[in-house]
Design a protein around this motif. Sequence first.
Motif, PDB file in Angstrom:
ATOM      1  N   PHE A 155      -3.639  -7.788  -2.879  1.00 13.05           N
ATOM      2  CA  PHE A 155      -2.484  -7.655  -1.991  1.00 13.05           C
ATOM      3  C   PHE A 155      -1.997  -6.212  -1.898  1.00 13.05           C
ATOM      4  O   PHE A 155      -1.897  -5.629  -0.809  1.00 13.05           O
ATOM      5  N   CYS A 156      -1.697  -5.618  -3.039  1.00 12.19           N
ATOM      6  CA  CYS A 156      -1.160  -4.252  -3.043  1.00 12.19           C
ATOM      7  C   CYS A 156      -2.212  -3.232  -2.590  1.00 12.19           C
ATOM      8  O   CYS A 156      -1.889  -2.257  -1.911  1.00 12.19           O
ATOM      9  N   GLY A 157      -3.473  -3.480  -2.979  1.00 15.07           N
ATOM     10  CA  GLY A 157      -4.539  -2.591  -2.538  1.00 15.07           C
ATOM     11  C   GLY A 157      -4.714  -2.613  -1.039  1.00 15.07           C
ATOM     12  O   GLY A 157      -4.989  -1.574  -0.414  1.00 15.07           O
ATOM     13  N   SER A 158      -4.554  -3.786  -0.422  1.00 15.00           N
ATOM     14  CA  SER A 158      -4.684  -3.887   1.033  1.00 15.00           C
ATOM     15  C   SER A 158      -3.568  -3.135   1.740  1.00 15.00           C
ATOM     16  O   SER A 158      -3.798  -2.476   2.768  1.00 15.00           O
TER      17      SER A 158
ATOM     18  N   ALA B 114      -4.366   0.525   1.342  1.00 12.90           N
ATOM     19  CA  ALA B 114      -5.530   0.893   2.155  1.00 12.90           C
ATOM     20  C   ALA B 114      -5.176   1.042   3.623  1.00 12.90           C
ATOM     21  O   ALA B 114      -5.898   1.719   4.378  1.00 12.90           O
ATOM     22  N   SER B 115      -4.060   0.450   4.039  1.00 10.92           N
ATOM     23  CA  SER B 115      -3.629   0.584   5.437  1.00 10.92           C
ATOM     24  C   SER B 115      -3.231   2.021   5.771  1.00 10.92           C
ATOM     25  O   SER B 115      -3.115   2.375   6.950  1.00 10.92           O
TER      26      SER B 115
ATOM     27  N   LEU C  28      -7.584  -5.894   9.799  1.00 11.58           N
ATOM     28  CA  LEU C  28      -8.404  -6.342   8.677  1.00 11.58           C
ATOM     29  C   LEU C  28      -7.731  -6.087   7.330  1.00 11.58           C
ATOM     30  O   LEU C  28      -7.791  -6.925   6.425  1.00 11.58           O
ATOM     31  N   THR C  29      -7.083  -4.929   7.175  1.00  7.00           N
ATOM     32  CA  THR C  29      -6.477  -4.604   5.882  1.00  7.00           C
ATOM     33  C   THR C  29      -5.079  -5.197   5.741  1.00  7.00           C
ATOM     34  O   THR C  29      -4.805  -5.949   4.788  1.00  7.00           O
TER      35      THR C  29
ATOM     36  N   PHE D  44       2.898   3.160   3.842  1.00  9.10           N
ATOM     37  CA  PHE D  44       1.993   2.139   3.293  1.00  9.10           C
ATOM     38  C   PHE D  44       1.693   2.421   1.824  1.00  9.10           C
ATOM     39  O   PHE D  44       1.623   1.501   1.003  1.00  9.10           O
ATOM     40  N   LEU D  45       1.524   3.694   1.478  1.00  8.51           N
ATOM     41  CA  LEU D  45       1.267   4.043   0.088  1.00  8.51           C
ATOM     42  C   LEU D  45       2.483   3.773  -0.790  1.00  8.51           C
ATOM     43  O   LEU D  45       2.355   3.257  -1.909  1.00  8.51           O
TER      44      LEU D  45
END
Length: 405
Positions: A99-102, A105-106, A119-120, A205-206
Motif C-alpha cells: 500500500f505505502c510503496g504504491s 511509487a506514484s 496502475l500504481t 506522494f512521497l
Amino acid sequence: MSLRGRNYCESCTLRTAVVLFGGFLVHLALGAMYTFGNFAPYFISYIRNRTDDTEIRNVDSLWINAAGTIGNCLGLTVGGIFALKFGTRIATFIGAVVFCGSVAASYFTVNDSFIALVLTYGLTGYLGHKLTYGTPVQTAIKWLPEHSTLAAGIIVSGTGGGSLIFNQVITGYINPDNLSPDLTTEDGGRYFTQPELLGRVPTCFLVLGATYFGLQLIGIACLSDPPPNNQQVNSDFGEISKSKSDKLPVELKSYKSKEDVSHEVSGQVAVVHDNLGYKHDERTEQSFAPSATALPDNTMEYENKEVSTEDSIPKELSIMEAIKFALRCRSFYVVWLTIMLMNGGMQFINGLYKAYGLTFIDDDHFLALVGSLAAVFNCIGRPIWGAVMDKTGFRLQSVVYLGDL
C-alpha cells in the motif's frame, strides 16, 4: 477475586486496548482512500500540464477507482490467506509495504502518464489497502469476541477518520496559499496551472507514503493474537471454564446430509446454521438440534450422542473448503450485493465532490474542510453502529438504517 485473577484481568484489558489502538493506527493510514476526491484535482491538473496527457479531465480520475476495485477484490481474499499463512503482524506488514510503496511509487508514475498512475495509485494501491484491511479487524474480534462488531467498529473508525487528518495535510502541503483553479475548459472543468502549486504534487506522494508507513509500523508493533489461555476463563470472573472434562448439558443429533452445517463457537456460545432449523439461545449458551420435521427431506441417519465443548467445535476448514462453503451460503450473496450497491455511490461522490465544487466555489481550503467534516461522522458512526449491532444484529440494524433514508 484473587490477586492472580485480578492481575490476569488487568493484563488482558491492557493488551486488548493496545491491540485496538494498533489496529486503529493501521486503519488511520488506510483512510487515505477518502482523500481521493480532495487530491484528484491536483494530480489531474499536474498530468494535464506536465505530461503528454493534455486532454485528461477531472472525471477521468474515476478510472483510478475502477482499477482499484479490482485490487480490492483480490486484496481482501489474498489478505485473509496471508493472515492464515503468516500470522497477524507479517500479513499486515506485507499489505502495508504494498500500500505505502504504491503511494510513494506514484511520485514517478504521475510524471509519466495517467495510465501509469492508474496502475500504481489505483490497482496496486487498493490491492495493498485491502491486503492490510482485514487482519487488524480479525485480531480485534479475537480479543473481544463478546463485542465483536464494536471491536470491528473501533478499528475501522480509523479508516473513516483518516481523511479528517490527511485532507488537511494534502491541501496544506500542495496549496498553502489557497489558490483557485485558473483554467476553465469548454466543458466547464476547472484546473490548476500555477507552477508553484503543481511543483509540489509529485513530492506529496512521497510525503504521504512515508507518513502512512510510519503510522502502520507503529500499529503493527501493537498487534498480537490473544494467548491460548485467554480462552480459559477464571471462575473468579464469573464465567465457565472450557476444560476437556466439561460437558455441554445438551443432546446433539448428528446426521448425514447434502446440506452443510456450520458450527462456530465464540466463547461458550455455539452458533448453528439457521437454514437447517437449529435453535440457538445465547442466554443459556446452548444449541438444540432441530426436530425431524425441521430438517430437509434429504436428511438421514440420526444418532444420539453427548459431546464435550471441544468435540462440538469442528476442525478448521481449509482455504478451499471455506471458499466453497461461502459460495453456498445465501448470506454471502446478500452481503456482497449490499456492499456493491453501497460502494458504487460512495466511490462516485468521494471521487468527484471537490472537482464539482470547484466549478462554482473558489475556496479550495473550504472544500478540503468539507471532506474532513464528512470524515468526522464517518469515524464516529462506525463504533456506534458496531455497538448497536452487538445488541440488535445485522438485519434489524439495516432495517433501521434504510428506514432513516
